[in-house]
Write a protein that holds these residues in place. Sequence first.
Motif, PDB file in Angstrom:
ATOM      1  N   GLN A   1      -5.594 -16.646   6.321  1.00  0.00           N
ATOM      2  CA  GLN A   1      -6.960 -16.882   6.957  1.00  0.00           C
ATOM      3  C   GLN A   1      -6.901 -18.083   7.708  1.00  0.00           C
ATOM      4  O   GLN A   1      -7.957 -17.985   8.697  1.00  0.00           O
ATOM      5  CB  GLN A   1      -7.922 -16.964   5.667  1.00  0.00           C
ATOM      6  N   ALA A   2      -6.230 -19.004   7.350  1.00  0.00           N
ATOM      7  CA  ALA A   2      -6.682 -20.507   8.074  1.00  0.00           C
ATOM      8  C   ALA A   2      -5.894 -20.476   9.382  1.00  0.00           C
ATOM      9  O   ALA A   2      -6.414 -21.041  10.071  1.00  0.00           O
ATOM     10  CB  ALA A   2      -5.768 -21.471   7.186  1.00  0.00           C
ATOM     11  N   ALA A   3      -4.966 -19.699   9.607  1.00  0.00           N
ATOM     12  CA  ALA A   3      -4.132 -19.682  10.962  1.00  0.00           C
ATOM     13  C   ALA A   3      -5.224 -18.652  11.837  1.00  0.00           C
ATOM     14  O   ALA A   3      -5.005 -17.264  11.875  1.00  0.00           O
ATOM     15  CB  ALA A   3      -2.918 -19.116  11.014  1.00  0.00           C
ATOM     16  N   ASP A   4      -6.215 -19.210  12.643  1.00  0.00           N
ATOM     17  CA  ASP A   4      -6.966 -18.782  13.607  1.00  0.00           C
ATOM     18  C   ASP A   4      -6.256 -18.721  14.934  1.00  0.00           C
ATOM     19  O   ASP A   4      -6.409 -19.833  15.417  1.00  0.00           O
ATOM     20  CB  ASP A   4      -8.618 -19.229  13.229  1.00  0.00           C
ATOM     21  N   GLY A   5      -6.011 -17.532  15.574  1.00  0.00           N
ATOM     22  CA  GLY A   5      -5.363 -17.594  16.851  1.00  0.00           C
ATOM     23  C   GLY A   5      -6.085 -18.142  18.069  1.00  0.00           C
ATOM     24  O   GLY A   5      -5.653 -18.992  18.477  1.00  0.00           O
ATOM     25  N   GLN A   6      -7.570 -17.736  17.764  1.00  0.00           N
ATOM     26  CA  GLN A   6      -8.365 -18.138  19.138  1.00  0.00           C
ATOM     27  C   GLN A   6      -8.687 -19.828  18.837  1.00  0.00           C
ATOM     28  O   GLN A   6      -8.562 -20.440  19.830  1.00  0.00           O
ATOM     29  CB  GLN A   6      -9.891 -17.629  18.769  1.00  0.00           C
ATOM     30  N   LYS A   7      -8.645 -20.241  17.955  1.00  0.00           N
ATOM     31  CA  LYS A   7      -9.000 -21.812  17.494  1.00  0.00           C
ATOM     32  C   LYS A   7      -7.541 -22.497  17.912  1.00  0.00           C
ATOM     33  O   LYS A   7      -7.624 -23.521  18.676  1.00  0.00           O
ATOM     34  CB  LYS A   7      -9.068 -22.066  16.024  1.00  0.00           C
ATOM     35  N   ILE A   8      -6.422 -22.044  17.501  1.00  0.00           N
ATOM     36  CA  ILE A   8      -5.002 -22.695  17.902  1.00  0.00           C
ATOM     37  C   ILE A   8      -5.165 -22.544  19.471  1.00  0.00           C
ATOM     38  O   ILE A   8      -4.862 -23.736  20.078  1.00  0.00           O
ATOM     39  CB  ILE A   8      -3.909 -21.775  17.581  1.00  0.00           C
ATOM     40  N   TYR A   9      -5.526 -21.582  20.056  1.00  0.00           N
ATOM     41  CA  TYR A   9      -5.605 -21.568  21.473  1.00  0.00           C
ATOM     42  C   TYR A   9      -6.130 -22.424  22.186  1.00  0.00           C
ATOM     43  O   TYR A   9      -5.820 -23.200  23.100  1.00  0.00           O
ATOM     44  CB  TYR A   9      -5.823 -20.170  22.095  1.00  0.00           C
ATOM     45  N   THR A  10      -7.450 -22.668  21.615  1.00  0.00           N
ATOM     46  CA  THR A  10      -8.495 -23.632  22.400  1.00  0.00           C
ATOM     47  C   THR A  10      -8.417 -25.075  21.916  1.00  0.00           C
ATOM     48  O   THR A  10      -8.800 -26.025  22.271  1.00  0.00           O
ATOM     49  CB  THR A  10      -9.913 -23.125  22.324  1.00  0.00           C
ATOM     50  N   GLN A  11      -8.027 -25.217  20.476  1.00  0.00           N
ATOM     51  CA  GLN A  11      -7.956 -26.452  19.991  1.00  0.00           C
ATOM     52  C   GLN A  11      -6.763 -26.859  19.330  1.00  0.00           C
ATOM     53  O   GLN A  11      -6.565 -28.292  19.145  1.00  0.00           O
ATOM     54  CB  GLN A  11      -8.884 -26.538  18.847  1.00  0.00           C
ATOM     55  N   GLY A  12      -5.608 -26.365  19.522  1.00  0.00           N
ATOM     56  CA  GLY A  12      -4.423 -26.562  19.013  1.00  0.00           C
ATOM     57  C   GLY A  12      -4.207 -26.408  17.570  1.00  0.00           C
ATOM     58  O   GLY A  12      -5.081 -25.926  17.003  1.00  0.00           O
ATOM     59  N   GLY A  13      -2.948 -26.544  17.066  1.00  0.00           N
ATOM     60  CA  GLY A  13      -2.460 -26.317  15.706  1.00  0.00           C
ATOM     61  C   GLY A  13      -2.920 -27.474  14.649  1.00  0.00           C
ATOM     62  O   GLY A  13      -3.479 -28.295  14.938  1.00  0.00           O
ATOM     63  N   ALA A  14      -2.544 -26.958  13.205  1.00  0.00           N
ATOM     64  CA  ALA A  14      -2.932 -28.071  12.276  1.00  0.00           C
ATOM     65  C   ALA A  14      -2.205 -29.495  12.674  1.00  0.00           C
ATOM     66  O   ALA A  14      -2.956 -30.427  12.415  1.00  0.00           O
ATOM     67  CB  ALA A  14      -2.687 -27.361  10.955  1.00  0.00           C
ATOM     68  N   ASN A  15      -1.073 -29.416  13.080  1.00  0.00           N
ATOM     69  CA  ASN A  15      -0.189 -30.669  13.592  1.00  0.00           C
ATOM     70  C   ASN A  15      -0.763 -30.883  14.994  1.00  0.00           C
ATOM     71  O   ASN A  15      -0.612 -30.027  15.815  1.00  0.00           O
ATOM     72  CB  ASN A  15       1.238 -30.165  13.355  1.00  0.00           C
ATOM     73  N   PRO A  16      -1.250 -32.187  14.992  1.00  0.00           N
ATOM     74  CA  PRO A  16      -1.768 -32.601  16.402  1.00  0.00           C
ATOM     75  C   PRO A  16      -0.872 -32.412  17.595  1.00  0.00           C
ATOM     76  O   PRO A  16      -0.969 -32.399  18.516  1.00  0.00           O
ATOM     77  CB  PRO A  16      -2.202 -34.149  16.111  1.00  0.00           C
ATOM     78  N   ALA A  17       0.640 -32.436  17.195  1.00  0.00           N
ATOM     79  CA  ALA A  17       1.565 -32.429  18.309  1.00  0.00           C
ATOM     80  C   ALA A  17       1.669 -30.931  18.920  1.00  0.00           C
ATOM     81  O   ALA A  17       2.028 -30.705  19.949  1.00  0.00           O
ATOM     82  CB  ALA A  17       2.874 -32.522  17.819  1.00  0.00           C
TER      83      ALA A  17
END
Length: 212
Positions: free
Chosen positions: A21-37
């Motif tokens: 549930q935590a892996a949200d594709g839209q959020k990763i696309y616009t804000q990046g992944g959990a790891n700042p790199a």
Amino acid sequence: MKFPRGSLAGACALMLAMQVQAADGQKIYTQGGANPAAMACVMCHGANGEGMAAGGFPRLAGLSAEYMRKQLDDIRSGQRSAPVMQPVIAALSDEEIRAVTDMLAAMPAADVPQVTRVEKADGIGAELALRGAWARNIPECVSCHGPSGVGVGDSFPALAGQPAQYLSGQLQAWRQGTRKNDPNDLMGHIARSLTDAEIQAVSEYFANLSQQ
Ligand code: HEC
Ligand code: HEC
């Protein structure tokens, strides 16, 4: 700590469900992944996944999710050298990759007019795309990449609507051996058989199809 077997399995299943549930594709696309790199994809791949022509950043909207995951695996393993993408991919979890590629595959891509193989091929680019150069064992691009280069299934990616600089960059990479992730050297053989002028012309042909 000791848990009875059943409740441990239950707790694991719950944690797994939360991760998914935590892996949200839209959020990763616009804000990046959990790891700042894992930088936000939108910075390079455009607000609508359309790519950025000037930087040679590819369009991702509407590409097959399987194809994108194969490319990301290949970039991670070094089969496809991509120094800009490599650190981003290295910082994403498999779960995050799945979520963001599924989201991108569902994004709409620009319309491309239907060009059939019987149409008149005007110029070097169209000639290669629609007829190939059989004297040099180069099949027409559309025989694998589909009519108008819209892509076919999970193995043959779309060429239409990709920036010309990106397409020519990939062909040059095959030629130089920095991209070697294609099955049976299908693209390596083709890229090595093309001249610089042909690479340029056929890249512009597919890049401009969606703007006609
Ligand atoms: C700093 C710029 C940058 C960022 C941020 C970035 N990319 Fe990329 N991406 C690139 C470049 C450049 C390429 C082309 C690499 C090459 O030359 O082969 C690429 C290629 C790709 C490809 C292969 C496309 C194809 O058609 O083969 C995928 C898939 C991809 N990126 C997904 C992502 C995702 C998902 C994110 C966000 C988590 C992301 N990228 C973030 C620059 C970036
Ligand atoms: C025999 C089948 C075949 C033909 C013909 C063919 N291709 Fe490909 N092409 C492929 C396959 C398979 C891939 C994906 C390779 C991989 O898995 O990385 C590919 C990938 C590409 C890519 C990389 C796209 C991306 O986003 O990763 C470019 C650019 C490309 N082809 C251009 C061309 C051009 C231009 C022609 C015509 C001159 C052509 N191809 C003809 C099979 C073919």
